[in-house]
Design a protein around this motif. Structure first.
Motif, PDB file in Angstrom:
ATOM      1  N   VAL A   1      -1.780 -10.864 -13.459  1.00 24.09           N
ATOM      2  CA  VAL A   1      -0.469 -10.341 -13.865  1.00 24.09           C
ATOM      3  C   VAL A   1       0.395 -10.066 -12.635  1.00 24.09           C
ATOM      4  O   VAL A   1       1.608 -10.328 -12.642  1.00 24.09           O
ATOM      5  CB  VAL A   1      -0.645  -9.058 -14.706  1.00 24.09           C
ATOM      6  CG1 VAL A   1       0.693  -8.368 -14.922  1.00 24.09           C
ATOM      7  CG2 VAL A   1      -1.279  -9.392 -16.047  1.00 24.09           C
ATOM      8  N   TYR A   2      -0.213  -9.566 -11.584  1.00 22.08           N
ATOM      9  CA  TYR A   2       0.544  -9.255 -10.372  1.00 22.08           C
ATOM     10  C   TYR A   2       1.048 -10.518  -9.670  1.00 22.08           C
ATOM     11  O   TYR A   2       2.197 -10.584  -9.240  1.00 22.08           O
ATOM     12  CB  TYR A   2      -0.326  -8.441  -9.417  1.00 22.08           C
ATOM     13  CG  TYR A   2       0.356  -8.138  -8.096  1.00 22.08           C
ATOM     14  CD1 TYR A   2       1.386  -7.204  -8.026  1.00 22.08           C
ATOM     15  CD2 TYR A   2      -0.028  -8.799  -6.932  1.00 22.08           C
ATOM     16  CE1 TYR A   2       2.019  -6.928  -6.818  1.00 22.08           C
ATOM     17  CE2 TYR A   2       0.602  -8.537  -5.722  1.00 22.08           C
ATOM     18  CZ  TYR A   2       1.624  -7.605  -5.671  1.00 22.08           C
ATOM     19  OH  TYR A   2       2.256  -7.339  -4.487  1.00 22.08           O
ATOM     20  N   LYS A   3       0.196 -11.532  -9.579  1.00 21.46           N
ATOM     21  CA  LYS A   3       0.534 -12.720  -8.789  1.00 21.46           C
ATOM     22  C   LYS A   3       1.298 -13.780  -9.584  1.00 21.46           C
ATOM     23  O   LYS A   3       2.137 -14.490  -9.037  1.00 21.46           O
ATOM     24  CB  LYS A   3      -0.750 -13.356  -8.223  1.00 21.46           C
ATOM     25  CG  LYS A   3      -1.372 -12.572  -7.106  1.00 21.46           C
ATOM     26  CD  LYS A   3      -0.651 -12.746  -5.786  1.00 21.46           C
ATOM     27  CE  LYS A   3      -1.113 -13.968  -5.031  1.00 21.46           C
ATOM     28  NZ  LYS A   3      -0.550 -13.994  -3.661  1.00 21.46           N
ATOM     29  N   TYR A   4       0.963 -13.914 -10.876  1.00 16.06           N
ATOM     30  CA  TYR A   4       1.479 -15.063 -11.622  1.00 16.06           C
ATOM     31  C   TYR A   4       2.152 -14.641 -12.926  1.00 16.06           C
ATOM     32  O   TYR A   4       2.114 -15.380 -13.914  1.00 16.06           O
ATOM     33  CB  TYR A   4       0.341 -16.031 -11.950  1.00 16.06           C
ATOM     34  CG  TYR A   4      -0.486 -16.433 -10.758  1.00 16.06           C
ATOM     35  CD1 TYR A   4      -0.045 -17.399  -9.859  1.00 16.06           C
ATOM     36  CD2 TYR A   4      -1.720 -15.833 -10.510  1.00 16.06           C
ATOM     37  CE1 TYR A   4      -0.798 -17.765  -8.762  1.00 16.06           C
ATOM     38  CE2 TYR A   4      -2.485 -16.188  -9.413  1.00 16.06           C
ATOM     39  CZ  TYR A   4      -2.021 -17.152  -8.544  1.00 16.06           C
ATOM     40  OH  TYR A   4      -2.776 -17.517  -7.457  1.00 16.06           O
TER      41      TYR A   4
ATOM     42  N   ILE B   1       6.327  -0.009  -1.134  1.00 15.25           N
ATOM     43  CA  ILE B   1       5.328  -0.834  -1.834  1.00 15.25           C
ATOM     44  C   ILE B   1       5.899  -1.219  -3.190  1.00 15.25           C
ATOM     45  O   ILE B   1       6.505  -0.395  -3.890  1.00 15.25           O
ATOM     46  CB  ILE B   1       4.004  -0.068  -2.007  1.00 15.25           C
ATOM     47  CG1 ILE B   1       3.372   0.208  -0.640  1.00 15.25           C
ATOM     48  CG2 ILE B   1       3.026  -0.849  -2.867  1.00 15.25           C
ATOM     49  CD1 ILE B   1       2.094   1.012  -0.690  1.00 15.25           C
ATOM     50  N   ASN B   2       5.709  -2.464  -3.539  1.00 15.88           N
ATOM     51  CA  ASN B   2       6.243  -3.022  -4.779  1.00 15.88           C
ATOM     52  C   ASN B   2       5.918  -2.126  -5.977  1.00 15.88           C
ATOM     53  O   ASN B   2       4.794  -1.665  -6.134  1.00 15.88           O
ATOM     54  CB  ASN B   2       5.632  -4.419  -4.975  1.00 15.88           C
ATOM     55  CG  ASN B   2       6.287  -5.169  -6.114  1.00 15.88           C
ATOM     56  OD1 ASN B   2       6.221  -4.751  -7.258  1.00 15.88           O
ATOM     57  ND2 ASN B   2       6.914  -6.275  -5.773  1.00 15.88           N
ATOM     58  N   VAL B   3       6.940  -1.884  -6.826  1.00 17.54           N
ATOM     59  CA  VAL B   3       6.745  -1.028  -8.002  1.00 17.54           C
ATOM     60  C   VAL B   3       5.674  -1.610  -8.919  1.00 17.54           C
ATOM     61  O   VAL B   3       4.824  -0.885  -9.463  1.00 17.54           O
ATOM     62  CB  VAL B   3       8.072  -0.849  -8.775  1.00 17.54           C
ATOM     63  CG1 VAL B   3       7.828  -0.090 -10.081  1.00 17.54           C
ATOM     64  CG2 VAL B   3       9.087  -0.126  -7.921  1.00 17.54           C
ATOM     65  N   LYS B   4       5.697  -2.931  -9.092  1.00 14.37           N
ATOM     66  CA  LYS B   4       4.723  -3.568  -9.974  1.00 14.37           C
ATOM     67  C   LYS B   4       3.301  -3.339  -9.470  1.00 14.37           C
ATOM     68  O   LYS B   4       2.388  -3.059 -10.257  1.00 14.37           O
ATOM     69  CB  LYS B   4       5.006  -5.068 -10.072  1.00 14.37           C
ATOM     70  CG  LYS B   4       4.084  -5.791 -11.031  1.00 14.37           C
ATOM     71  CD  LYS B   4       4.536  -7.217 -11.272  1.00 14.37           C
ATOM     72  CE  LYS B   4       4.313  -8.081 -10.069  1.00 14.37           C
ATOM     73  NZ  LYS B   4       4.577  -9.508 -10.352  1.00 14.37           N
ATOM     74  N   GLU B   5       3.107  -3.409  -8.164  1.00  8.81           N
ATOM     75  CA  GLU B   5       1.774  -3.168  -7.593  1.00  8.81           C
ATOM     76  C   GLU B   5       1.320  -1.743  -7.877  1.00  8.81           C
ATOM     77  O   GLU B   5       0.181  -1.504  -8.283  1.00  8.81           O
ATOM     78  CB  GLU B   5       1.780  -3.411  -6.088  1.00  8.81           C
ATOM     79  CG  GLU B   5       0.435  -3.094  -5.436  1.00  8.81           C
ATOM     80  CD  GLU B   5       0.476  -3.112  -3.921  1.00  8.81           C
ATOM     81  OE1 GLU B   5      -0.283  -2.339  -3.313  1.00  8.81           O
ATOM     82  OE2 GLU B   5       1.270  -3.885  -3.358  1.00  8.81           O
TER      83      GLU B   5
ATOM     84  N   SER C   1      -1.889  -0.678 -10.077  1.00  9.84           N
ATOM     85  CA  SER C   1      -2.935   0.139  -9.455  1.00  9.84           C
ATOM     86  C   SER C   1      -3.153   1.428 -10.229  1.00  9.84           C
ATOM     87  O   SER C   1      -4.299   1.881 -10.409  1.00  9.84           O
ATOM     88  CB  SER C   1      -2.559   0.459  -8.010  1.00  9.84           C
ATOM     89  OG  SER C   1      -2.433  -0.719  -7.241  1.00  9.84           O
ATOM     90  N   SER C   2      -2.072   2.030 -10.702  1.00  7.11           N
ATOM     91  CA  SER C   2      -2.186   3.254 -11.496  1.00  7.11           C
ATOM     92  C   SER C   2      -2.937   2.999 -12.790  1.00  7.11           C
ATOM     93  O   SER C   2      -3.760   3.818 -13.219  1.00  7.11           O
ATOM     94  CB  SER C   2      -0.792   3.806 -11.811  1.00  7.11           C
ATOM     95  OG  SER C   2      -0.086   4.098 -10.633  1.00  7.11           O
TER      96      SER C   2
END
Length: 918
Positions: free
Chosen positions: A228-231, A326-330, A334-335
């Protein structure tokens, strides 16, 4: 001075320019040094007063490994062991305990002290854990700096590894492979290469399937989060990559089928019905977070998890979620991952699922290493931004951590009066480590000179913190002299017995510093301790007086009659106590053993009434008398009930009474250190025994914790009263006396179905022995999973009873013809119906259920894996060929172009010349 200055500059240049490709090695060395320091501080290395092997490591894990090594060295099957639980399918033991490749060290050095090899294996596994986390941090987290080394060491030396890992040596394979697997998964998505992922899964599932299951579950969450993060903008690509990952997992499962399939078959047949029951979760989220501090570890009732992951991780962690760089999506992903892992701690269905629906007893949060992996990864991502955080914010976090620590300690103390607070001493140490790490962070951000000194100081600090935490959390250590006595005295006795008696018989080591002493020394005993238990066998042994608890059969509760029936020919007593002479046995004081002259062979003919026999009660004395009568046909009791007038109670802050409404006995504590003393009148030619009868044997929850004045109790660990055990009461000046009771930390009331007092009539079993010994099975050859011998059946209406636990993998031949094996005594032992009277040669062979299918599936997986490797290599080869052809084509085109250019230049030159001539 100039030379000294140049030398210092050279050292600093070397440190600051140290090649990053060696960072995994540095992380491994830091971890190894910390471990050495911690074990030394704990007094567990050379010159210390404690042995490294302790607890479960001493009592089951190392003995199982040694048993496997013996089988390999002797050329015997490793899939069946005659030295575990009276003989057992070994597939679950292999899959759970022994198949780590690191255990080859035990095989290579068979004469080395297992204590030393265990230490080396632990250090190797944890050092590689740090190296693999550093590789993961470089290629996945994109962090390759000093912090990547420090936090890699923090992961390798987290609370799980230094407490669980030093007890449960086999669990560290999954812990070690987790960061490597996550790196390989990310690499597979980027390079479209999945073979390495499959091989890593196969390694995890083969070396320790239980922790492998937990790693596999987390890897699913990791894969979804990473994709989800990368693609996230390409659903088709995500689906395609996810499908390839699923296929790589399937290939790993196929490759490891030879290990997990036989283990699964064993579990399906042998798993006790109460295996999924577990106690209510006692740890709150506050306590779990509190266990992230230095020196916080599990107590005796499992209230805490092992969530410690390093103080510096605790410092960086809060800033990550508010870091706008740091990217919000990351941060959101992570959360989500961290929250999901925390839910495993506190939601019972998820908690049970993460334990593979097993019932963890005193080691609750076995998946806590996943929490440490997640928080270390998050902290490492934040580490590059430490220089942009104002110092005052760090001190705000410091104040918050101190406040949280104190409040949590007070809450725990108020909720549980028996809670042991870690006091002001631990608080000061935690504050000190936090301040020191703040100084390191400040020094790294501000120092323009002597930065190398700050680097060295940070590495020294992580070694100091992790090693002292390790030293603090190591408990239940075994004294070195006790370990040496056990290794020398008992091993000498067992070796001596085996040198003078080559028959197939059973031995009891009459002490319990180690539950699986039979697998430790390679003899055939009764004890069992671990996940690979045969619960039907345990129930049967419980019914005839041997001390048992769930997943455990102990050398406790034996008596001359059940020793005779189970073929116990020798009792070894040397390393624990020397007072068996009262039983009138011949004692060899040199090697410390007693021979039981009425021990039956491993098999003997009994009446066929045994085929439909079931135990009449939970009263072990009634059961033994009944079983003897069925076996021999002689109606003569070995145990007689003691009259009430021969039993005299005296009380100290406690009372024992019978409740007519419930029909049960109760022991009630009325004050601290309560006890009940019982005096039994002496009767000629008799020894008194007692059994505390409870519906199910449960050593800790259903019975008082103190039992003194009995002969066949072993050490303090086993001194709680066990409901099945037939304890022999010790003689005193005026008869026989023993006591039982509790201390101030115990329950107030305990309930017993009955308290059974019986006299054993000395020598009364000899009549039964004389009858049963007439038609015994005489073993002529044996090895793991193979027994051959002869028996002469003289009467009809009898069957051959074998004290070999029943298993569907056994087959039998009589004079070369296949015959049926029948399960008896609650399907716990084997009986063979012979076709007629006469002399027979019996051959028994064992084939592990599920092994053939597992081999076939693994072979299919191996073929697929080889084809996939070939395909990838062919793909690379075609790429090289293609690039070579293109290169050749380009070279040809360039040559042709050059020729054309040359011709054009020549033509132009000629035209110019012609023009000039004109």
């Amino acid at each position: 001075m100039e030379k000294e200055k140049n030398k210092n500059n050279t050292i600093e240049e070397f440190i600051l320019s140290f090649p990053k490709k060696y960072y995994p090695f540095v992380a491994a060395v830091i971890t190894a040094v910390s471990l050495y320091m911690g074990f030394s501080l704990a007094g567990m290395l050379s010159g210390g007063i404690y042995a490294f092997d302790r607890g479960d490591l001493l009592e089951s894990h190392v003995p199982y490994i040694l048993d496997m090594c013996r089988s390999i060295s002797n050329g015997e099957s490793i899939w069946y062991s005659s030295s575990i639980s009276m003989g057992m399918n070994n597939s679950l033991v292999l899959a759970y305990y022994t198949l780590s490749p690191f255990n080859i060290l035990f095989l290579i050095f068979p004469n080395a002290d297992p204590n030393v090899i265990s230490t080396i294996v632990i250090i190797l596994k944890l050092s590689l854990s740090a190296a693999f986390f550093q590789i993961f941090s470089k290629y996945v987290l994109k962090r390759e700096n000093l912090w990547s080394i420090i936090i890699s060491a923090c992961y390798a030396l987290c609370g799980f590894s230094v407490t669980y890992g030093t007890y449960h040596i086999m669990w560290l394979d999954g812990f070690m492979a987790l960061p490597l697997l996550c790196f390989l998964i990310c690499r597979s998505f980027e390079k479209n290469k999945y073979v390495a992922v499959s091989l890593c899964y196969a390694y995890i599932f083969s070396s320790q399937f239980y922790i492998g299951f937990m790693v596999g579950i987390f890897s699913f969450i990791f894969v979804l989060s990473y994709l989800v993060y990368k693609y996230n903008k390409n659903f088709k690509e995500i689906s395609f990559k996810f499908l390839k990952w699923i296929l790589s997992v399937f290939l790993g499962v196929l490759l490891s089928s030879v290990v997990w399939l036989p283990a699964l078959m064993f579990l399906l047949y042998n798993n006790p019905p109460d295996a999924t029951q577990f106690r209510e979760l006692e740890a709150s989220l506050l306590e779990i977070l509190n266990s992230m501090f230095w020196g916080q570890y599990i107590d005796n009732v499992g209230r805490k998890s092992f969530s410690y992951s390093g103080i510096v991780v605790l410092l960086f962690l809060p800033f990550y979620f508010f870091n706008k760089k740091i990217n919000v999506k990351e941060r959101v992903i992570s959360s989500f991952v961290l929250s999901f892992v925390l839910l495993w701690y506190v939601v019972p269905p998820l908690y049970a699922f993460m334990h593979a629906n097993d019932a963890p007893d005193f080691f609750w949060y076995r998946f806590s290493f996943i929490f440490s992996f997640v928080v270390c990864s998050i902290a490492l991502r934040q580490s590059d931004y430490s220089n942009i955080i104002p110092p005052k914010k760090y001190f705000i976090v410091l104040g918050g951590l101190i406040f949280f620590y104190i409040i949590e300690q007070r809450i725990s103390l108020l909720e549980n009066e028996n809670y042991v607070s870690n006091n002001i001493y631990n608080l000061l140490i935690n504050i000190s480590f936090i301040l020191l790490w703040l100084l390191i962070i400040y020094g790294l951000n501000k120092a323009s000179h002597n930065k190398a000194a700050v680097y060295l100081a940070s590495l020294l600090l992580v070694c100091t913190e992790t090693s002292t935490n390790l030293m603090t959390t190591l408990d239940n250590k075994t004294l070195e002299n006790t370990y040496e006595n056990f290794e020398y005295i008992d091993k000498t006795a067992v070796n001596y017995i085996n040198s003078i008696d080559k028959d197939f018989f059973r031995i009891l080591i009459c002490k319990d510093i180690i539950h699986n002493s039979d697998s430790q020394f390679g003899y055939y005993g009764l004890v069992d301790f671990g996940s690979g238990e045969n619960f039907r066998l345990r129930k049967t042994l419980s019914n005839i007086g041997f001390g048992t608890t769930p997943r455990m059969t102990m050398v406790t509760g034996y008596n001359p009659v059940n020793e005779m029936l189970m073929g116990v020919r020798y009792n070894v007593y040397g390393a624990y106590y020397h007072d068996f002479q009262y039983r009138n046995y011949d004692v060899n004081d040199v090697v410390g053993y007693i021979k039981n002259d009425t021990a039956l062979n491993i098999g003997y003919m009994v009446r066929d009434d045994i085929l439909n026999y079931s135990f009449p009660s939970r009263n072990v004395f009634i059961n033994i008398n009944s079983l003897l009568s069925v076996f021999s046909g002689i109606d003569e009791e070995c145990f007689v009930k003691i009259p009430k007038e021969n039993i005299h109670y005296s009380y100290d802050n406690a009372v024992v009474y019978f409740n007519e409404d419930t029909g049960k006995y109760y022991y009630e504590r009325e004050g601290d250190n309560a006890s009940v003393t019982v005096n039994i009148d002496a009767v000629d030619n008799c020894n008194p025994y007692v059994q505390f009868e409870i519906a199910e044997a449960n050593v800790r929850q259903n019975s008082p914790a103190i039992l003194e004045g009995v002969k066949n109790i072993v050490n303090s660990w086993d001194s709680p009263i066990m409901s099945s055990a037939s304890f022999e009461i010790m003689p005193s000046d005026d008869g026989y006396r023993y006591s039982f009771g509790t201390n101030e930390n115990s329950n107030t009331v305990y309930e017993f179905d009955n308290i059974n007092y019986y006299y054993y009539i000395l020598g009364s079993e000899k009549k039964h022995y004389e009858e049963l010994s007439k038609e015994q099975f005489c073993v002529t050859e044996y090895s793991n999973g193979h027994i051959k011998g002869k028996v002469n059946s003289k009467e009809t209406g009898k069957v051959l009873f074998m004290t070999i636990p029943y298993d569907s993998g056994w087959t039998a031949k009589a004079n070369g013809n296949m015959i049926n094996i029948l399960p008896v005594l609650n399907d716990s032992f084997m009986a063979i119906e012979l076709p007629s009277v006469g002399e027979f040669e019996i051959e028994l062979n064992y084939e592990t259920p599920g092994l053939k299918k597992g081999v076939i599936l693994s072979a299919i997986g191996l073929v697929l894996c080889i084809l996939l490797i070939i395909k990838e290599k062919e793909y690379l080869y075609l790429l090289k060929i293609f690039s070579r052809k293109n290169s050749e084509k380009n070279n040809t085109e360039n040559i042709n172009n050059d020729l054309l250019n040359n011709k054009s230049e020549e033509s132009d030159s000629n035209n110019v010349n012609e023009t000039n001539n004109k």
